[in-house]
Design a protein around this motif. Structure first.
Motif: not given
Length: 130
Positions: A93-105, A24-32
């Motif tokens: 489940i690995v959730i990686a933050a992207r640069s857009a996540s800094v400003k989000l609630k 997504t714009s703020a996150l990358a989610v990996y599932v294994l």
């Protein structure tokens, strides 16, 4: 509820390379699928199979305070989502933050996690979709 953390670096690497991914714009989610889930269920107090969660934030996002805030908000968004909907168990489940996540609630992070988990098909059939 406290999450069971992914502690080994090789599991992060496997999730990145072999897992399914939703971005997504703020996150990358990996599932294994977690092949150790049944063994870990025996050690669980309630003998349940659970997901193991990993949260990653890059130094590109900012200093330690910013990165810790991102992880805290991702954790809260995931906690709120799990109270609403039921996730399948037995996964890494690995959730990686992207640069857009800094400003989000946390509510927006929850919405993005919901979108990512829907793309990945991570909701169980008996979940109460609202």
């Amino acid at each position: 509820m406290k999450f069971r953390a992914i502690c080994e670096n090789h599991l992060y690497s496997k999730a990145y390379s072999k897992g399914k991914r939703a971005v997504t714009s703020a996150l990358a989610v990996y599932v294994l699928p977690d092949y150790q889930a049944k063994r870990l269920a025996k050690a669980h107090p309630e003998k349940r199979v659970v997901n193991r969660i990993g949260l990653t934030t890059s130094t590109k996002l900012g200093g330690a305070v910013v990165r810790s805030r991102c992880r805290r908000i991702m954790r809260e968004g995931l906690r709120a989502l799990e109270q609403e909907k039921r996730l399948k168990t037995g996964f890494l489940i690995v959730i990686a933050a992207r640069s857009a996540s800094v400003k989000l609630k946390s509510t927006e992070i929850k919405r993005q996690l919901d979108s990512a988990f829907t793309k990945l098909g991570m909701y169980s059939e008996e979940s109460n979709n609202q």
